[in-house]
Design a protein around this motif. Structure first.
Motif, PDB file in Angstrom:
ATOM      1  N   ALA A 112      -6.651  -1.677   8.775  1.00  0.00           N
ATOM      2  CA  ALA A 112      -7.087  -3.083   8.834  1.00  0.00           C
ATOM      3  C   ALA A 112      -7.808  -3.115   7.568  1.00  0.00           C
ATOM      4  O   ALA A 112      -7.699  -4.011   6.955  1.00  0.00           O
ATOM      5  CB  ALA A 112      -7.645  -3.440   9.929  1.00  0.00           C
TER       6      ALA A 112
ATOM      7  N   ARG B  16      -8.216  -2.162  17.184  1.00  0.00           N
ATOM      8  CA  ARG B  16      -7.723  -3.172  16.041  1.00  0.00           C
ATOM      9  C   ARG B  16      -8.055  -2.763  14.737  1.00  0.00           C
ATOM     10  O   ARG B  16      -8.400  -3.550  13.826  1.00  0.00           O
ATOM     11  CB  ARG B  16      -8.083  -4.629  16.455  1.00  0.00           C
ATOM     12  CG  ARG B  16      -7.439  -5.016  17.701  1.00  0.00           C
ATOM     13  CD  ARG B  16      -7.701  -6.458  18.035  1.00  0.00           C
ATOM     14  NE  ARG B  16      -7.126  -7.373  16.980  1.00  0.00           N
ATOM     15  CZ  ARG B  16      -5.837  -7.708  16.573  1.00  0.00           C
ATOM     16  NH1 ARG B  16      -5.051  -7.190  17.548  1.00  0.00           N
ATOM     17  NH2 ARG B  16      -5.521  -8.531  15.992  1.00  0.00           N
ATOM     18  N   THR B  17      -8.348  -1.198  14.474  1.00  0.00           N
ATOM     19  CA  THR B  17      -8.538  -0.741  13.279  1.00  0.00           C
ATOM     20  C   THR B  17      -7.322  -0.412  12.285  1.00  0.00           C
ATOM     21  O   THR B  17      -7.510  -0.146  11.330  1.00  0.00           O
ATOM     22  CB  THR B  17      -9.415   0.259  13.386  1.00  0.00           C
ATOM     23  OG1 THR B  17      -8.858   1.455  14.292  1.00  0.00           O
ATOM     24  CG2 THR B  17     -10.825  -0.165  14.059  1.00  0.00           C
ATOM     25  N   LYS B  18      -6.468  -0.368  13.098  1.00  0.00           N
ATOM     26  CA  LYS B  18      -5.005   0.109  12.360  1.00  0.00           C
ATOM     27  C   LYS B  18      -3.787  -0.349  12.919  1.00  0.00           C
ATOM     28  O   LYS B  18      -3.924  -0.670  14.105  1.00  0.00           O
ATOM     29  CB  LYS B  18      -5.031   1.716  12.170  1.00  0.00           C
ATOM     30  CG  LYS B  18      -4.877   2.323  13.393  1.00  0.00           C
ATOM     31  CD  LYS B  18      -4.963   3.802  13.202  1.00  0.00           C
ATOM     32  CE  LYS B  18      -4.580   4.454  14.556  1.00  0.00           C
ATOM     33  NZ  LYS B  18      -4.678   6.061  14.450  1.00  0.00           N
ATOM     34  N   ILE B  19      -2.800  -0.520  12.194  1.00  0.00           N
ATOM     35  CA  ILE B  19      -1.405  -0.777  12.795  1.00  0.00           C
ATOM     36  C   ILE B  19      -0.525   0.581  12.684  1.00  0.00           C
ATOM     37  O   ILE B  19      -0.562   1.151  11.622  1.00  0.00           O
ATOM     38  CB  ILE B  19      -0.678  -1.914  12.145  1.00  0.00           C
ATOM     39  CG1 ILE B  19      -0.576  -1.979  10.694  1.00  0.00           C
ATOM     40  CG2 ILE B  19      -1.516  -3.387  12.687  1.00  0.00           C
ATOM     41  CD1 ILE B  19       0.457  -2.950  10.207  1.00  0.00           C
TER      42      ILE B  19
ATOM     43  N   PHE C  72      -3.847  -9.296   7.108  1.00  0.00           N
ATOM     44  CA  PHE C  72      -3.887  -9.697   8.432  1.00  0.00           C
ATOM     45  C   PHE C  72      -4.436 -10.961   8.453  1.00  0.00           C
ATOM     46  O   PHE C  72      -3.991 -12.060   9.331  1.00  0.00           O
ATOM     47  CB  PHE C  72      -4.864  -8.696   8.899  1.00  0.00           C
ATOM     48  CG  PHE C  72      -4.481  -7.511   9.245  1.00  0.00           C
ATOM     49  CD1 PHE C  72      -3.119  -7.505   9.980  1.00  0.00           C
ATOM     50  CD2 PHE C  72      -4.660  -6.469   8.709  1.00  0.00           C
ATOM     51  CE1 PHE C  72      -2.446  -6.236  10.252  1.00  0.00           C
ATOM     52  CE2 PHE C  72      -4.238  -4.895   8.879  1.00  0.00           C
ATOM     53  CZ  PHE C  72      -3.050  -4.853   9.647  1.00  0.00           C
TER      54      PHE C  72
ATOM     55  N   GLY D 126       0.939  -7.057  17.039  1.00  0.00           N
ATOM     56  CA  GLY D 126       1.460  -6.161  16.268  1.00  0.00           C
ATOM     57  C   GLY D 126       2.384  -7.121  15.292  1.00  0.00           C
ATOM     58  O   GLY D 126       2.017  -8.232  15.267  1.00  0.00           O
TER      59      GLY D 126
ATOM     60  N   PHE E 147      -0.805  -2.630  16.892  1.00  0.00           N
ATOM     61  CA  PHE E 147      -2.287  -2.262  16.857  1.00  0.00           C
ATOM     62  C   PHE E 147      -3.128  -1.450  17.683  1.00  0.00           C
ATOM     63  O   PHE E 147      -2.333  -1.137  18.994  1.00  0.00           O
ATOM     64  CB  PHE E 147      -3.271  -3.649  16.798  1.00  0.00           C
ATOM     65  CG  PHE E 147      -3.353  -4.396  15.641  1.00  0.00           C
ATOM     66  CD1 PHE E 147      -4.114  -4.329  14.658  1.00  0.00           C
ATOM     67  CD2 PHE E 147      -2.788  -5.691  15.794  1.00  0.00           C
ATOM     68  CE1 PHE E 147      -4.446  -5.013  13.638  1.00  0.00           C
ATOM     69  CE2 PHE E 147      -2.771  -6.410  14.380  1.00  0.00           C
ATOM     70  CZ  PHE E 147      -3.626  -5.938  13.456  1.00  0.00           C
ATOM     71  N   ASP E 148      -3.795  -0.560  17.416  1.00  0.00           N
ATOM     72  CA  ASP E 148      -4.592   0.178  18.241  1.00  0.00           C
ATOM     73  C   ASP E 148      -5.533  -0.597  19.054  1.00  0.00           C
ATOM     74  O   ASP E 148      -5.908  -1.800  18.841  1.00  0.00           O
ATOM     75  CB  ASP E 148      -5.158   1.413  17.321  1.00  0.00           C
ATOM     76  CG  ASP E 148      -6.492   0.999  16.460  1.00  0.00           C
ATOM     77  OD1 ASP E 148      -6.500  -0.395  16.274  1.00  0.00           O
ATOM     78  OD2 ASP E 148      -7.101   1.712  16.067  1.00  0.00           O
TER      79      ASP E 148
ATOM     80  N   GLU F 104       1.201   4.599   9.293  1.00  0.00           N
ATOM     81  CA  GLU F 104       0.013   3.584   9.661  1.00  0.00           C
ATOM     82  C   GLU F 104      -0.695   3.206   8.490  1.00  0.00           C
ATOM     83  O   GLU F 104      -0.708   3.260   7.257  1.00  0.00           O
ATOM     84  CB  GLU F 104      -1.139   4.796  10.171  1.00  0.00           C
ATOM     85  CG  GLU F 104      -0.772   5.153  11.474  1.00  0.00           C
ATOM     86  CD  GLU F 104      -1.849   5.988  12.254  1.00  0.00           C
ATOM     87  OE1 GLU F 104      -1.825   6.506  13.476  1.00  0.00           O
ATOM     88  OE2 GLU F 104      -2.867   6.394  11.396  1.00  0.00           O
TER      89      GLU F 104
END
Length: 182
Positions: free
Chosen positions: A87, A63-66, A94, A143, A59-60, A84
């Motif tokens: 989320a 927590r908006t994307k992996i 998720f 992650g 995660f960034d 990428e």
């Protein structure tokens, strides 16, 4: 359980234990070379679980994307990074990860947890079954270790689920060590 099924389960468990021992003996998992450690983890996971693709995603900060930090494709023996997933595009996935130590999907096309992933990720890559395990750091998901099977669908065994969860634990140790070094 028949004797043959018992022998198969025992053989599978022994293969998983041997792979975990191989990883435990590998000092590189806690070295300063994070990429090497992650390469070893996904290679061993793909070989042991007999899947086409094994990857580690993180995660960034928001927590908006992996982001995929290491992907191994067995057929080509290639390592890649950078894919990428946002989320907001995969909330069911998720949510399911939050509830499971290992998320096993025998048929990704009919699994409610995978429905959002099908058109944007799974179908284009020919993934039919998936076994994912969240990487937990400090009590929250940092992650995911993804194990992706192509070809004919498969049913994940309890032993395979436990193995995937153990790989995610090792990935957590590797990522935590890397963060401390950084």
């Amino acid at each position: 359980m028949t004797d043959l099924a018992s022998m198969d389960a025992r053989g599978l468990l022994e293969r998983h234990q041997a792979a975990l021992l191989e990883l435990a003996r590998f000092e590189g998992l806690q070295s300063d070379d994070r990429d090497l450690a992650l390469r070893i983890l996904v290679d061993v996971a793909a070989r042991t679980l007999n899947v086409e693709r094994s990857s580690i995603w993180v995660f960034d900060e928001e927590r908006t994307k992996i982001t995929c930090v290491m992907l191994f494709e067995r057929s080509s023996r290639q390592f890649t990074t950078g894919a990428e997933l946002r989320a907001v595009d995969v909330p069911s996935y998720f949510a399911a990860l939050n509830e499971n130590r290992a998320l096993a999907s025998d048929d990704v096309l009919t699994d409610p947890a995978m429905v959002e992933l099908v058109p944007i990720y799974l179908e284009p890559l020919g993934i039919v079954s998936m076994l994912d395990a969240p990487i937990r750091l400090g009590g929250r998901i940092a992650g995911i270790v993804c194990n992706e099977h192509t070809g004919v669908q498969r049913t994940w065994t309890l032993e395979e689920r436990n193995f995937a969860a153990s790989i995610s634990d090792m990935a957590a140790i590797t990522l935590e060590h890397s963060d401390r070094v950084r």
